[in-house]
Write a protein that holds these residues in place. Structure first.
Motif, PDB file in Angstrom:
ATOM      1  N   UNK A  25     -35.961  37.134  -1.158  1.00 27.18           N
ATOM      2  CA  UNK A  25     -37.110  36.580  -1.897  1.00 27.18           C
ATOM      3  C   UNK A  25     -37.038  35.045  -1.919  1.00 27.18           C
ATOM      4  N   UNK A  26     -38.151  34.401  -1.559  1.00 22.45           N
ATOM      5  CA  UNK A  26     -38.186  32.931  -1.568  1.00 22.45           C
ATOM      6  C   UNK A  26     -39.489  32.452  -2.202  1.00 22.45           C
ATOM      7  N   UNK A  27     -39.399  31.413  -3.021  1.00 26.22           N
ATOM      8  CA  UNK A  27     -40.604  30.752  -3.536  1.00 26.22           C
ATOM      9  C   UNK A  27     -40.211  29.406  -4.120  1.00 26.22           C
ATOM     10  N   UNK A  28     -41.229  28.578  -4.341  1.00 26.70           N
ATOM     11  CA  UNK A  28     -40.976  27.278  -4.976  1.00 26.70           C
ATOM     12  C   UNK A  28     -41.890  27.132  -6.191  1.00 26.70           C
ATOM     13  N   UNK A  29     -41.484  26.233  -7.067  1.00 29.59           N
ATOM     14  CA  UNK A  29     -42.268  25.962  -8.278  1.00 29.59           C
ATOM     15  C   UNK A  29     -42.258  24.448  -8.496  1.00 29.59           C
ATOM     16  N   UNK A  30     -43.430  23.878  -8.669  1.00 27.71           N
ATOM     17  CA  UNK A  30     -43.509  22.429  -8.891  1.00 27.71           C
ATOM     18  C   UNK A  30     -43.880  22.146 -10.344  1.00 27.71           C
ATOM     19  N   UNK A  31     -43.723  20.888 -10.744  1.00 22.87           N
ATOM     20  CA  UNK A  31     -44.053  20.490 -12.119  1.00 22.87           C
ATOM     21  C   UNK A  31     -45.519  20.814 -12.404  1.00 22.87           C
ATOM     22  N   UNK A 209     -50.378  19.630 -13.290  1.00 28.86           N
ATOM     23  CA  UNK A 209     -49.849  19.844 -11.935  1.00 28.86           C
ATOM     24  C   UNK A 209     -50.317  18.694 -11.057  1.00 28.86           C
ATOM     25  N   UNK A 210     -49.578  18.455  -9.978  1.00 29.12           N
ATOM     26  CA  UNK A 210     -49.904  17.327  -9.103  1.00 29.12           C
ATOM     27  C   UNK A 210     -51.364  17.405  -8.623  1.00 29.12           C
ATOM     28  N   UNK A 211     -52.068  16.299  -8.730  1.00 27.90           N
ATOM     29  CA  UNK A 211     -53.429  16.229  -8.239  1.00 27.90           C
ATOM     30  C   UNK A 211     -54.451  16.853  -9.184  1.00 27.90           C
ATOM     31  N   UNK A 227     -41.234  21.461 -17.830  1.00 31.71           N
ATOM     32  CA  UNK A 227     -42.134  21.017 -16.755  1.00 31.71           C
ATOM     33  C   UNK A 227     -42.869  22.171 -16.085  1.00 31.71           C
ATOM     34  N   UNK A 228     -42.296  23.358 -16.133  1.00 28.13           N
ATOM     35  CA  UNK A 228     -42.936  24.504 -15.467  1.00 28.13           C
ATOM     36  C   UNK A 228     -42.458  25.793 -16.113  1.00 28.13           C
ATOM     37  N   UNK A 229     -43.228  26.857 -15.894  1.00 28.65           N
ATOM     38  CA  UNK A 229     -42.906  28.156 -16.506  1.00 28.65           C
ATOM     39  C   UNK A 229     -42.913  29.257 -15.456  1.00 28.65           C
ATOM     40  N   UNK A 230     -42.025  30.230 -15.635  1.00 29.15           N
ATOM     41  CA  UNK A 230     -42.167  31.504 -14.924  1.00 29.15           C
ATOM     42  C   UNK A 230     -42.381  32.537 -16.024  1.00 29.15           C
ATOM     43  N   UNK A 231     -43.443  33.307 -15.900  1.00 33.05           N
ATOM     44  CA  UNK A 231     -43.954  34.091 -17.031  1.00 33.05           C
ATOM     45  C   UNK A 231     -44.187  35.534 -16.584  1.00 33.05           C
TER      46      UNK A 231
END
Ligand SMILES: Nc1ncnc2c1ncn2[C@@H]1O[C@H](COP(=O)(O)OP(=O)(O)OP(=O)(O)O)[C@@H](O)[C@H]1O
Length: 252
Positions: A25-31, A209-211, A227-231
Motif C-alpha cells: 500500500x502506498x499513498x501520500x498526504x500533504x498539508x 491545502x496548497x493552492x 497539518x493533515x488528518x487521516x479519518x
C-alpha cells in the motif's frame, strides 16, 4: 518538488496465518489534506493507522514524515507528531485528567529535547517554560463539544463512549505537537449535533491545502492545529463532507 508531509510506501501487513491484510500500500498526504479511509469491517483500517503511528508491526514498507523515515525518529517523538486517536479510549486506566497529565509530561519532555538542540539553557527553566504550554486548553475545547469539566475527574470506565471519545480527541488536538492526526472513527459514538461541532473544529484547525483558499466546504481554515488528518469513517455523507481524498481498503 517538495516532499509530501506524510508518505507511506509499499506497506505490507500480514495476518496471523501469513495471508496479506494490507499488500504493498502506498499513498501520500500533504498539508491541508484530509484522507478518508474506508473499507468493510476487518479490512485493516485501524491496523493501517496503528502501523502509521508505529504502534503495530508491519512486514514491509516505509513511512516518512517531512521526508524523514519513521525509523530515523525516536519512537515517542514520532507518536506525538503522528498521533493515533483510538476509537475506544474508555479502555484506558484512571481518569482523563491523569491521562492529560501523562501526555503533557511526555510532550514537555519532547519540547525540552527540541529546545536543547537549539540552545543550552538550564533544564529546570525549560521545564518551567514547556510545562502546560498546550496550544489550546483541552478542557475548554471539550466543553465547546458539550463535555462538562467535572467529567475529567471520573474514571474512564464510567464515561459513555461519546464522552470518552470527545475527551480523547480534545487531548490529542489541544496538547499540540501533532502534525498528522490519525482518527479512528472519531465521531462514531456521537449524536448528530456533537458530531457536527467536532467535525467543524477539526477542519477549522487545518491549514488550507496548497493552492486553495482558506474557505473549504464553507469552513474557514485557521491553521491552528495539526497539518493533515487521516479519518476512518463508515459514513458516506461524512466522507464527502470532510475528505479531500479517499482510500478504500476493501479494494486492496
Ligand atoms: N492484535 C491483533 N491480533 C490478531 N489479529 C488482529 C489484531 N488486530 C486486528 N486483527 C485482525 O486484523 C483484521 C483487521 O482489523 P482492523 O481492526 O484493522 O479492521 P478495521 O477495518 O478497522 O475494522 P472495523 O471497521 O470493524 O473497525 C481483522 O481481521 C482483525 O480481527
Amino acid at each position: 518538488m517538495a516532499s509530501p508531509l506524510l508518505e507511506v510506501e509499499g506497506l505490507t501487513v500480514l495476518r496471523d496465518n501469513d495471508s496479506h491484510l494490507l499488500s504493498d500500500l502506498s499513498f501520500t498526504l500533504s498539508a491541508g489534506e484530509v484522507l478518508v479511509l474506508r473499507g468493510v469491517s476487518g479490512s485493516g483500517k485501524s491496523t493501517l493507522l496503528k502501523c502509521i503511528a508505529e504502534l503495530n508491526l508491519y512486514h514491509k514498507g516505509k513511512i516518512s514524515l517531512d521526508g524523514k523515515q519513521s525509523r530515523e525518529w525516536d519512537i515517542p517523538d514520532w507518536r506525538i507528531k503522528v498521533a493515533y486517536v483510538p476509537q475506544r479510549p474508555s479502555l484506558l486506566p484512571g481518569t482523563p485528567l491523569e491521562f492529560l497529565d501523562t501526555v503533557r509530561n511526555l510532550r514537555a519532555r519532547q519540547k525540552q529535547k527540541e529546545k536543547q538542540k537549539q540552545d543550552e539553557t538550564h533544564d529546570a527553566q525549560l521545564q518551567q517554560q514547556t510545562k502546560g504550554s498546550d496550544t489550546l486548553d483541552p478542557l475548554s475545547l471539550a466543553q465547546e463539544w458539550g463535555i462538562d469539566k467535572t467529567l475529567w475527574t471520573r474514571e474512564w470506565g464510567t464515561l459513555s463512549g461519546g464522552e470518552s471519545q470527545r475527551i480523547a480527541l480534545a487531548v490529542a488536538v489541544a496538547i499540540g505537537g501533532a502534525e498528522v492526526l490519525l482518527l479512528d472513527e472519531p465521531t462514531s459514538a456521537l449524536d448528530a449535533d456533537s458530531s457536527d461541532k467536532v467535525e467543524r473544529s477539526l477542519l477549522e484547525m487545518l491549514p488550507p491545502a496548497q493552492g486553495q483558499t482558506t474557505l473549504h466546504n464553507g469552513i474557514r481554515r485557521k491553521g491552528t492545529g495539526p497539518k493533515a488528518l487521516i479519518w476512518i469513517t463508515h459514513s458516506t455523507e461524512q466522507a464527502e463532507r470532510v475528505g479531500t481524498k479517499d482510500l478504500d481498503l476493501s479494494r486492496h
